[in-house]
Design an enzyme around this catalytic site. Sequence first.
Site, PDB file in Angstrom:
ATOM      1  CD  GLU A  19      -3.260  -0.799   0.217  1.00  0.00           C
ATOM      2  OE1 GLU A  19      -2.833   0.452  -0.713  1.00  0.00           O
ATOM      3  OE2 GLU A  19      -3.940  -1.347   0.029  1.00  0.00           O
ATOM      4  CD  GLU A  75       3.870 -21.391  11.121  1.00  0.00           C
ATOM      5  OE1 GLU A  75       3.810 -21.325  12.232  1.00  0.00           O
ATOM      6  OE2 GLU A  75       2.302 -20.927  10.440  1.00  0.00           O
TER       7      GLU A  75
END
Length: 299
Positions: A83, A114
């Site tokens: 963004e 992960e």
Amino acid sequence: MDRKLCKTEERNERTGNIDELSTVDMIRLINDEDKKVALAVEREAERIAAAVDVIAGQLKAGGRLIYCGCGTSGRLGVLDAVECPPTYSTDPDMVVGLIAGGYDAMFRAVEGAEDDRALGEKDLRDIRFGREDVLVGIAASGRTPYVLGAMAYARSLGAPVVSVTCCPGSPVTEAADIAIAPAPGPEVVTGSTRMKSGTAQKMVLNMLSTGAMIKLGKVYGNLMVDVKPSNEKLIDRCRRIVCTAAEVDGETAGEALERCGWRPKTAIVMLRLGVDAEAARKLLDGSGGRVAAALERGE
């Protein structure tokens, strides 16, 4: 750290019968729990501010802001990063989001990613992470090996390391130079950290990137003066920003934007000081890109 000590994983006594409630009561209960998130983030204000100052300093010196995380945490980092270019006209490489498992993990879980500590270091090496950069490790539980691996590598280079977690005292907080750890408590649905924990992390990341961009002069007053006019909505926003900041009508704002290549900061300085685009650019360059400082110099 004993996993049971992490509040994000504990069972929430207040929502123990949520499956038996009417739909509206269920929604009200979720909303009541969400109200705790902002207060939890508020308690971390000083640490968030310290992180903003570090991030802004690294960016001013030519470094990058790198987020890393897994699952929801990783996606939130990527979201915040992507963004920044349309909102503040930053280079796409200035703020980068890394997620364990790479691009595919944005849309579908990548098994085992992960838990791979070495992968965190590898992903930083692949983007040539250096001491001039700053790493923000994001992990709701505060235990994620991928994030811990990345943080350890960043620290070994002498780069500043920030953590964003919802589990104070966790390994991730211990591995950070600045540890931000809002604790909104157990989730509405036990262990579903995409809920309150995710919201808390999103709020913190919003503050980190927005605060840093304000420090870099990409906001004038509360106006988004470095917005990139990449679509009709943003073109209209540019015009309205210049109208407001320079106190002119839409036609005048549009004409000034046309003359300076649709750069709102430049148009504002042009109109406020009555100078051409080149003079406005020079004033901004000599003022670190800050509109208020450029106007003061010009006056």
